[in-house]
Design a protein around this motif. Structure first.
Motif, PDB file in Angstrom:
ATOM      1  N   TYR A  80      75.026   5.658  24.137  1.00 23.19           N
ATOM      2  CA  TYR A  80      75.138   5.022  22.822  1.00 23.19           C
ATOM      3  C   TYR A  80      73.813   5.092  22.066  1.00 23.19           C
ATOM      4  O   TYR A  80      73.760   5.525  20.905  1.00 23.19           O
ATOM      5  N   SER A  81      72.744   4.669  22.734  1.00 25.41           N
ATOM      6  CA  SER A  81      71.452   4.599  22.039  1.00 25.41           C
ATOM      7  C   SER A  81      70.937   5.992  21.681  1.00 25.41           C
ATOM      8  O   SER A  81      70.396   6.185  20.584  1.00 25.41           O
ATOM      9  N   LEU A  82      71.126   6.963  22.564  1.00 22.09           N
ATOM     10  CA  LEU A  82      70.698   8.325  22.246  1.00 22.09           C
ATOM     11  C   LEU A  82      71.527   8.907  21.108  1.00 22.09           C
ATOM     12  O   LEU A  82      70.997   9.603  20.235  1.00 22.09           O
ATOM     13  N   TYR A  83      72.814   8.604  21.087  1.00 25.57           N
ATOM     14  CA  TYR A  83      73.673   9.072  20.000  1.00 25.57           C
ATOM     15  C   TYR A  83      73.210   8.470  18.664  1.00 25.57           C
ATOM     16  O   TYR A  83      73.059   9.180  17.668  1.00 25.57           O
ATOM     17  N   LYS A  84      72.992   7.162  18.652  1.00 30.03           N
ATOM     18  CA  LYS A  84      72.571   6.498  17.415  1.00 30.03           C
ATOM     19  C   LYS A  84      71.213   7.028  16.946  1.00 30.03           C
ATOM     20  O   LYS A  84      71.022   7.277  15.753  1.00 30.03           O
ATOM     21  N   GLN A  85      70.275   7.226  17.878  1.00 26.71           N
ATOM     22  CA  GLN A  85      68.959   7.735  17.517  1.00 26.71           C
ATOM     23  C   GLN A  85      69.084   9.161  16.989  1.00 26.71           C
ATOM     24  O   GLN A  85      68.386   9.535  16.046  1.00 26.71           O
ATOM     25  N   SER A  86      69.988   9.941  17.577  1.00 23.00           N
ATOM     26  CA  SER A  86      70.191  11.331  17.146  1.00 23.00           C
ATOM     27  C   SER A  86      70.811  11.429  15.769  1.00 23.00           C
ATOM     28  O   SER A  86      70.487  12.329  14.994  1.00 23.00           O
ATOM     29  N   THR A  87      71.724  10.531  15.469  1.00 20.40           N
ATOM     30  CA  THR A  87      72.468  10.631  14.220  1.00 20.40           C
ATOM     31  C   THR A  87      71.891   9.792  13.083  1.00 20.40           C
ATOM     32  O   THR A  87      72.042  10.143  11.918  1.00 20.40           O
ATOM     33  N   GLU A  88      71.216   8.681  13.422  1.00 22.19           N
ATOM     34  CA  GLU A  88      70.718   7.784  12.379  1.00 22.19           C
ATOM     35  C   GLU A  88      69.206   7.591  12.391  1.00 22.19           C
ATOM     36  O   GLU A  88      68.649   7.067  11.439  1.00 22.19           O
ATOM     37  N   GLY A  89      68.560   7.949  13.488  1.00 22.88           N
ATOM     38  CA  GLY A  89      67.119   7.724  13.596  1.00 22.88           C
ATOM     39  C   GLY A  89      66.847   6.303  14.048  1.00 22.88           C
ATOM     40  O   GLY A  89      67.697   5.649  14.653  1.00 22.88           O
ATOM     41  N   ASP A  90      65.650   5.826  13.753  1.00 19.78           N
ATOM     42  CA  ASP A  90      65.243   4.490  14.190  1.00 19.78           C
ATOM     43  C   ASP A  90      66.170   3.411  13.648  1.00 19.78           C
ATOM     44  O   ASP A  90      66.674   3.507  12.528  1.00 19.78           O
ATOM     45  N   VAL A  91      66.363   2.381  14.473  1.00 18.30           N
ATOM     46  CA  VAL A  91      67.142   1.226  14.046  1.00 18.30           C
ATOM     47  C   VAL A  91      66.458   0.646  12.812  1.00 18.30           C
ATOM     48  O   VAL A  91      65.238   0.543  12.751  1.00 18.30           O
ATOM     49  N   THR A  92      67.228   0.305  11.784  1.00 17.73           N
ATOM     50  CA  THR A  92      66.630  -0.146  10.526  1.00 17.73           C
ATOM     51  C   THR A  92      66.617  -1.662  10.390  1.00 17.73           C
ATOM     52  O   THR A  92      65.856  -2.197   9.605  1.00 17.73           O
ATOM     53  N   ASP A  93      67.462  -2.341  11.130  1.00 20.98           N
ATOM     54  CA  ASP A  93      67.515  -3.797  11.072  1.00 20.98           C
ATOM     55  C   ASP A  93      66.736  -4.338  12.264  1.00 20.98           C
ATOM     56  O   ASP A  93      67.054  -4.025  13.404  1.00 20.98           O
ATOM     57  N   ASP A  94      65.710  -5.129  12.014  1.00 21.34           N
ATOM     58  CA  ASP A  94      64.874  -5.642  13.096  1.00 21.34           C
ATOM     59  C   ASP A  94      65.463  -6.853  13.798  1.00 21.34           C
ATOM     60  O   ASP A  94      64.860  -7.389  14.711  1.00 21.34           O
ATOM     61  N   LYS A  95      66.633  -7.299  13.364  1.00 22.75           N
ATOM     62  CA  LYS A  95      67.225  -8.486  13.968  1.00 22.75           C
ATOM     63  C   LYS A  95      68.446  -8.113  14.797  1.00 22.75           C
ATOM     64  O   LYS A  95      69.343  -7.429  14.328  1.00 22.75           O
ATOM     65  N   ALA A  96      68.453  -8.578  16.032  1.00 21.70           N
ATOM     66  CA  ALA A  96      69.606  -8.370  16.910  1.00 21.70           C
ATOM     67  C   ALA A  96      70.780  -9.196  16.371  1.00 21.70           C
ATOM     68  O   ALA A  96      70.579 -10.130  15.591  1.00 21.70           O
TER      69      ALA A  96
END
Length: 86
Positions: free
Chosen positions: A30-46
């Motif tokens: 999941y995390s590799l897919y998201k990083q590959s398709t969207e780049g860094d997480v943009t929301d700093d809040k969980a």
């Protein structure tokens, strides 16, 4: 074959794995897919819902990849799926 094509094929292959991967491996995918398709997480809040354990785990796994390039994440995703296909 170019990296983008390898990545797209790995996404297809990940849905056809014989055995269901562990939750830890699913989070990696999941995390590799998201990083590959969207780049860094943009929301700093969980996620704020205290009972959204899955959402928090996904957010944390993705945010741990902050700074990894999309290309590095794609390569890691392809390598992980190949390993799982074993």
């Amino acid at each position: 074959m170019e990296l983008q094509q390898l990545f797209e094929q790995a996404v297809i292959n990940s849905k056809m794995l014989g055995d269901k991967p562990s939750n830890e491996v699913l989070l990696q995918l999941y995390s590799l897919y998201k990083q590959s398709t969207e780049g860094d997480v943009t929301d700093d809040k969980a996620p704020s819902n205290a009972f959204d354990f899955v959402g928090k785990a996904k957010f944390n796994a993705w945010s741990e990849l902050k700074g990894k390039s999309k290309e590095e994440a794609m390569k890691a995703y392809v390598d992980l799926v190949e390993k799982l296909k074993g």
